[in-house]
Motif scaffolding. Structure first.
Motif, PDB file in Angstrom:
ATOM      1  N   TYR A 137       0.913  -1.271   0.027  1.00 17.05           N
ATOM      2  CA  TYR A 137       0.026  -0.113   0.073  1.00 17.05           C
ATOM      3  C   TYR A 137       0.766   1.426   0.102  1.00 17.05           C
TER       4      TYR A 137
ATOM      5  N   ARG B 110       2.776   1.823  -3.158  1.00 20.67           N
ATOM      6  CA  ARG B 110       1.945   2.140  -4.508  1.00 20.67           C
ATOM      7  C   ARG B 110       1.789   3.682  -4.093  1.00 20.67           C
TER       8      ARG B 110
ATOM      9  N   TRP C 242      -2.938  -6.913  -3.663  1.00 22.50           N
ATOM     10  CA  TRP C 242      -2.978  -5.570  -4.963  1.00 22.50           C
ATOM     11  C   TRP C 242      -2.471  -5.865  -6.197  1.00 22.50           C
TER      12      TRP C 242
END
Length: 338
Positions: free
Chosen positions: A19, A22, A200
């Motif tokens: 996360y 990204r 993801w």
């Protein structure tokens, strides 16, 4: 520490790191922009594989600190894995010349082999061969080829992650079924690290793995397979069988491109999985098929080798022949039609 909770913690760490990576990639515009050689159509953040590297290296450090992992195994995986990840990270953020990448790959392979003790005697069709320095050289080539083919095969959403999770879960199951429970946590925690990222990366991917992640997975899977070889040749054959989808597709593609006289260092879209993703118009069916093949074909064959007396080389041939037919059927290594 309870290793079950460690696995959960690794998944959480990998998920959270992905996360953050990204957001970092979006902020720095570190995007994989589609081009004529791409299998995706939307600019996508890259470099998320660093989450796998960080999570797994922390897990290895915990295993080492608890005495579950030997110093030699820790040094082999942490040293080679970190070196390959760093090289991939530099390549993800700029460009490293192919010759320097290859030099780094061989250095990492030799480092790992020095700690592992090289390649042990291998049983082939019932005969045991002590290959000595020839074997060590072949082992180095194997590690370099595996980390490179893992990079080649990381070309559509989720495929490299699904492959790693399935292979590692299969290896962990084989260790549990045998008398090697102490070996279980190394592949199981790698599966956990990849799974946190896969959330993801599953089609449609929100972030790509990048060279840091794919190279790291390739070298670690190779080291785990050679580590298993020191326990028994049957376990080495089992690892080679479990890795069959990637080994066969990449190798058939390379051979056919070499025969045609292509420049093999140039980017292309001629792997079987790439042709398949274009045929079906999406990545999910192909990525899912890789998981199905691993769990319902390759894993049973590997178990037959390790637990039911099937010769390792024979099992490899049985496992690979349908994969070769499948790869050729999906035109692995052929030119794209205009």
């Amino acid at each position: 520490m309870n290793h079950g909770w460690l696995a959960v913690a690794v998944i959480g760490c990998s998920f959270a790191c992905t996360y953050w990576l990204r957001r970092y990639a979006l902020h720095k515009s570190l995007l994989d922009i589609p081009n004529g050689r791409s299998s995706h159509t939307v600019p996508t953040p890259r470099g998320g594989g660093v989450a796998i590297v960080v999570s797994y290296l922390v897990a290895l450090a915990v295993l080492f600190g608890e005495g579950v992992l030997s110093s030699a195994a820790f040094a082999a995986m942490a040293g080679a894995g970190l070196g390959i990840a760093a090289l991939g990270f530099l390549d993800d953020h700029g460009h490293v010349a192919a010759r320097w990448r290859l030099l780094g790959h061989f250095f990492a392979a030799i480092w790992a082999l020095c700690w592992l003790g090289g390649l042990p005697p291998v049983t082939f069709f019932g005969a045991t061969f002590e290959l000595s320095w020839i074997g060590h050289g072949l082992a180095a080539l194997f590690l370099v080829w595996l980390l490179n083919l893992y990079n080649f095969m990381d070309g559509i959403d989720g495929i490299a992650s699904v492959e790693a999770v399935c292979v590692c879960l299969g290896a962990a199951l084989i260790y549990l079924l045998g008398d090697h429970a102490e070996m279980t946590w190394q592949p199981l925690l790698l599966a956990a690290a990849v799974f946190g990222f896969l959330i993801w990366n599953f089609p449609p991917a929100k972030i790509f793995m990048g060279d840091a992640g794919s190279g790291f997975l390739g070298i670690i899977l190779g080291v785990l397979s050679l580590q298993a070889a020191w326990i028994s040749s049957q376990l080495l054959w089992a690892w080679l069988i479990l890795l069959g989808v990637f080994i066969v597709d990449a190798t058939v593609t390379l051979i056919r491109r070499l025969v045609r006289g292509d420049k093999i260092y140039e980017a292309h879209r001629s792997h079987a999985y790439q042709f398949a993703s274009r045929k079906y118009g999406k990545h999910l069916p192909v990525t899912s098929a890789v998981g199905v093949i691993n769990l319902f074909w390759l894993l049973p064959v590997a178990i037959a080798v390790t637990h039911f007396g099937v010769d390792g080389a024979t099992g490899l041939i049985v496992a690979y022949v349908p994969l070769v037919i499948l790869a050729i059927g999906f035109r692995a290594g052929q030119l794209e039609r205009s």
